[in-house]
Design an enzyme around this catalytic site. Structure first.
Site, short mmCIF file in Angstrom:
data_model
loop_
_atom_site.label_atom_id
_atom_site.label_comp_id
_atom_site.label_asym_id
_atom_site.label_seq_id
_atom_site.Cartn_x
_atom_site.Cartn_y
_atom_site.Cartn_z
N LYS A 109 0.81 -1.22 0.00
CA LYS A 109 0.00 0.00 0.00
C LYS A 109 0.84 1.27 0.00
CE LYS A 109 -4.39 -1.76 1.56
NZ LYS A 109 -4.10 -3.18 1.85
C1 LIG Z 1 -4.65 -4.22 1.19
C2 LIG Z 1 -3.93 -5.51 1.07
C3 LIG Z 1 -4.34 -6.51 0.16
C4 LIG Z 1 -5.55 -6.36 -0.70
O1 LIG Z 1 -5.35 -5.45 -1.75
P1 LIG Z 1 -6.58 -4.84 -2.57
O2 LIG Z 1 -5.97 -3.90 -3.52
O3 LIG Z 1 -7.48 -4.19 -1.56
O4 LIG Z 1 -7.25 -6.00 -3.23
C5 LIG Z 1 -3.57 -7.66 0.07
N1 LIG Z 1 -2.49 -7.85 0.85
C6 LIG Z 1 -2.07 -6.92 1.73
C7 LIG Z 1 -0.88 -7.21 2.57
C8 LIG Z 1 -2.77 -5.71 1.88
O5 LIG Z 1 -2.34 -4.79 2.76
#
Ligand SMILES: *Cc1c(COP(=O)(O)O)cnc(C)c1O
Length: 456
Positions: A109
């Protein structure tokens, strides 16, 4: 480049406008008016993620920023990665893992939120405004937002932390940031209670001084998608395989998968996108059975994927299944009203070749982690392990598992599996010894609102 809403009642928005606004005014999500083509010959010559970003960002920011301006910004956007290379690849015999977790909060993220905060900061500054970011988090979004915004003095960030499934490390990532402009607020309520407070706070911003703008940090901001598109092209440039490509993506709100799909629409030759989920399997039920129906969330060992509906999914329905029929999309999602959505079976059947899906239980996730550790001496975090299941199945393609978090974030799990993590994430070292700066407030809108007002 201009953007419009998937529900057809909001259009002609610029890059700068959608950066600030997030959700479209008709309740839909912004998409670009057309898919820009990226020249694959240029992509092949790129040696870094940053070089790819210099090809991708100008296509979307066109009209808001000159190309020279935006390419010079690229070197400033992503910060706090230990090496110059933001994404690293681990190659195995016939598959690879794309490590997206080297950023300051050890989850992918960081890519999206550093992009958003960089532009929020710039755009606010141009108009002499200040930003107030308010969000609720059950895991990685809050810490990525706090870390992405902490250096920008014209943005104050308030993140509500619910009681519940959050690990101590995840909490400490937010509570130990020693900066005047970030506030980790612990409330005695659930994640849904926190979401309700945030929704209430967004109904009006009258309680803020005139020159302040209220901003959301949710997964539907298009700028997050742009940052994520870049690493799919970068994987293509770096892995240089003659086989067809299959990306397997651990999915929650569907932002990361939609970024892979966007890269495909922009010319990246992808054969398969595998949507990998945990027991919260609404996406798997859709892709395998045309059943997109909401069920209660269950807690798993991959908490960042514990969702009941996937907020970016509407973009795919609009662009891929409905061929951009905004009226139909509006009807479907108005009727869905967070319960059930089913596509015309003919439309669904006609679109079966690009996406695959799989759902993995907690016990199977542990088996996959153990298998990779024994077989390859490689430690996958639980989110990434779910995606990497695809690499263990039959395929003529070259599978690339997207690794979205560093295993260091889950010490309790790895203790219980008797797996010793040796390759520590530098940003998580010493977190246990740092002093926590948590604000504790009642789980009430008025308390949160007054706290924000008094902290500006
Ligand atoms: C947010 C997150 C996801 C999911 O990603 P999306 O884009 O919401 O589908 C998967 N793995 C981790 C570690 C995350 O922080």
């Amino acid at each position: 480049m201009l953007f419009h809403s998937t529900r057809g009642k909001d259009s002609h928005k610029s890059f700068k406008e959608i950066a600030i606004q997030g959700l479209a005014s008709d309740g839909g999500l912004y998409v670009p008016d057309y898919w820009p083509e990226i020249d694959l010959d240029k992509v092949k010559n790129c040696k870094t993620y940053g070089e790819i970003a210099k090809l991708v960002l100008p296509a979307f920011a066109d009209g808001s920023y000159e190309e020279a301006e935006i390419t010079s910004m690229v070197d400033e956007i992503w910060q706090g990665f230990p090496s110059r290379e933001l994404v690293q690849f681990r190659k195995f015999n016939n598959f690879a893992v794309a490590e997206l977790f080297h950023g300051p909060t050890a989850a992918f993220k960081d890519f999206g939120l550093q992009m958003v905060s960089y532009f929020l900061h710039r755009i606010l500054k141009e108009s002499n405004k200040h930003g107030v970011i308010l969000g609720a988090t059950s895991g990685d979004t809050g810490s990525a937002a706090i870390h992405a915004c902490k250096g920008y003095s014209n943005i104050k960030t308030f993140i509500l932390l619910p009681e519940g499934n959050m690990s101590e490390i995840q909490r400490r990532q937010m509570s130990t940031v020693d900066q005047e402009n970030v506030f980790a607020i612990k409330v005695n309520g659930t994640f849904d209670d926190c979401q309700d407070i945030v929704k209430e706070a967004f109904k009006t911003d009258q309680y803020l001084p005139n020159n302040f703008t209220l901003l959301a940090v949710n997964s539907i901001n298009w700028l997050r998608i742009i940052a994520q598109i870049c690493y799919y092209f970068f994987a293509y440039a770096s892995l240089n395989t003659t086989k067809s490509l299959c990306f397997s993506v651990p999915s929650g709100n569907f932002g990361n998968v939609f970024s892979a799909y966007s890269a495909y629409k922009m010319g990246l030759p992808i054969k398969e996108i595998c949507v990998a989920v945990n027991s919260n399997d609404i996406l798997h039920r859709f892709f395998s059975n045309n059943d997109y129906s909401k069920q209660p969330t269950v807690s798993t060992i991959s908490p960042s994927m514990d969702i009941s509906v996937a907020s970016n999914f509407e973009r795919l329905v609009y662009d891929y299944y409905l061929d951009r029929d905004a009226n139909r999309c509006r009807e479907l999602f108005n009727a869905f009203n967070s319960n059930q959505l089913q596509l015309d079976p003919e439309i669904f059947e006609n679109k079966l070749n690009l996406f695959s899906s799989l759902a993995v239980s907690d016990s199977e996730t542990k088996n996959i982690i153990n298998y990779f550790f024994k077989e390859h001496e490689y430690i996958l975090d639980p989110h990434s392990a779910i995606a990497c299941k695809r690499a263990l199945e039959e395929s003529n393609s070259y599978v690339i598992g997207m690794a979205t978090a560093h295993p260091d974030k889950f010490p309790t799990l790895f203790n219980s599996l008797n797996i010793q993590i040796t390759d520590h994430h530098p940003a998580l070292k010493g977190l246990k010894d740092k002093e926590e700066r948590l604000v504790v407030l009642p789980c009430e809108y008025s308390a949160i609102r007054d706290f924000i007002r008094n902290s500006l």
